[in-house]
Design an enzyme around this catalytic site. Structure first.
Site, PDB file in Angstrom:
ATOM      1  N   SER A  67      -1.472   1.274   3.281  1.00  0.00           N
ATOM      2  CA  SER A  67      -0.558   0.490   2.456  1.00  0.00           C
ATOM      3  C   SER A  67       0.750   0.293   3.203  1.00  0.00           C
ATOM      4  O   SER A  67       1.259   1.225   3.837  1.00  0.00           O
ATOM      5  CB  SER A  67      -0.277   1.202   1.130  1.00  0.00           C
TER       6      SER A  67
ATOM      7  N   TYR B 249       2.793   8.056  -4.020  1.00  0.00           N
ATOM      8  CA  TYR B 249       1.932   7.094  -3.320  1.00  0.00           C
ATOM      9  C   TYR B 249       2.499   6.776  -1.942  1.00  0.00           C
ATOM     10  O   TYR B 249       1.771   6.767  -0.943  1.00  0.00           O
ATOM     11  CB  TYR B 249       1.804   5.821  -4.151  1.00  0.00           C
TER      12      TYR B 249
ATOM     13  N   LYS C  34       0.576   7.669   1.575  1.00  0.00           N
ATOM     14  CA  LYS C  34       0.140   6.579   2.449  1.00  0.00           C
ATOM     15  C   LYS C  34       0.878   6.586   3.794  1.00  0.00           C
ATOM     16  O   LYS C  34       0.341   6.102   4.800  1.00  0.00           O
ATOM     17  CB  LYS C  34       0.321   5.235   1.744  1.00  0.00           C
TER      18      LYS C  34
END
Length: 292
Positions: free
Chosen positions: A145, A159, A163
């Site tokens: 991402s 997150y 990532k």
């Protein structure tokens, strides 16, 4: 790799979103697909959809947070097809973060890293030894991402951090295989260029019972792409989205072109990344990125 006919591909997180789209596209190109996911009903439905259209696929329920489960995925794939040529390490979750990070439950941190980061580590440990031993052209494709790899989004610290680790691992895997002169290639796939219309905002459906959600958790208010669209509309902004099928096509095109970076960008995301790099190089205090 130019021809996917009769190639064997394994796709984790293959029952929905980007993984499902990749599985369907590969099957349409003649690949034999092992579709893997933790969500059993969705997994069976995804494979049935491929078979109904004349593709070849089998289902293998697997949990990327378990080394034993991932090894079983390898063994099942090899038993069925003999060799593996493509592995899409695609499984991932969003933990529904909201509010200040110092108030987050440790369960949220653990769940996010277990799936997004440790899931990749377990996938590498399970599949890479086999791919290296085969000593044939193969691809290990990691779904990363830009949120974490290129910019830091302050509303999703778990997150973003998980990532960021994923990208570091992906690049180091690439360097090590390159240094070993292995025919196994690594590809870094970034879904986009816009927010992908997938079910990642509803990842709670697959949350493990041993890491329950804190009943006092602040609700982010975003459980679907439509929720995000509505919130942005309240501020007079329009949310642009990318469909999973577009990401799947980007992935195949990138593999064919032998690209490490499979990374479609918008003008905003490019400028945000450049601004972050400039702040690092100049020592200027960074500000939150504007990518939507």
């Amino acid at each position: 790799m130019q021809d996917f006919n009769n190639k064997v591909a394994v796709v984790t997180g293959g029952a929905s979103g980007v993984g499902k789209a990749i599985s369907k596209l590969l099957a349409s190109l003649g690949a034999k697909v092992v579709v893997s996911d933790i969500e059993a009903k969705a997994l069976d439905a995804a494979v049935a959809g491929i078979v109904e259209k004349g593709g070849e696929a089998i289902a293998c329920q697997a949990d990327v947070t378990s080394p034993e489960s991932m090894q079983n995925l390898v063994d099942t794939s090899v038993k069925q097809y003999g060799e593996i040529h493509l592995v899409f390490a695609n499984a991932g979750v969003g933990t529904g973060e909201g509010g200040p990070m110092w108030e987050y439950s440790l369960n949220d941190w653990e769940w996010g890293f277990n799936v997004n980061t440790w899931g990749l580590i377990h996938s590498i440990n399970a599949f890479i030894p086999l791919l290296v031993k085969q000593n044939k052209e193969a691809h290990f494709i990691v779904t990363g991402s830009g949120n974490g790899a290129f910019v830091m989004m302050p509303n999703t610290p778990i997150y973003t951090a998980s990532k960021a680790a994923v990208q570091a691992i992906t690049e180091n895997l690439h360097y090590q295989l390159q240094g070993a002169q292995s025919p196994v290639k690594v590809n870094a796939l970034f879904p986009g260029p816009h927010v992908v219309n997938s079910g990642i905002f509803n990842s709670e459906r697959n949350r493990p019972e041993d890491l329950p959600v804190d009943p006092k958790k602040q609700d982010s208010g975003i459980h679907s792409v439509e929720d995000m669209r509505n919130i942005m509309a309240q501020y007079g902004q329009k949310l642009e989205t990318t469909e999973p099928e577009e990401v799947a096509q980007h992935a195949i095109d990138g593999i064919k072109a032998d690209k490490f970076w499979i990374c479609p960008r918008t003008e905003k995301s490019t400028l945000a990344f450049k601004a972050r790099v400039e702040s690092i190089l100049t020592g200027e205090t960074p500000t939150p990125p504007n990518v939507l």
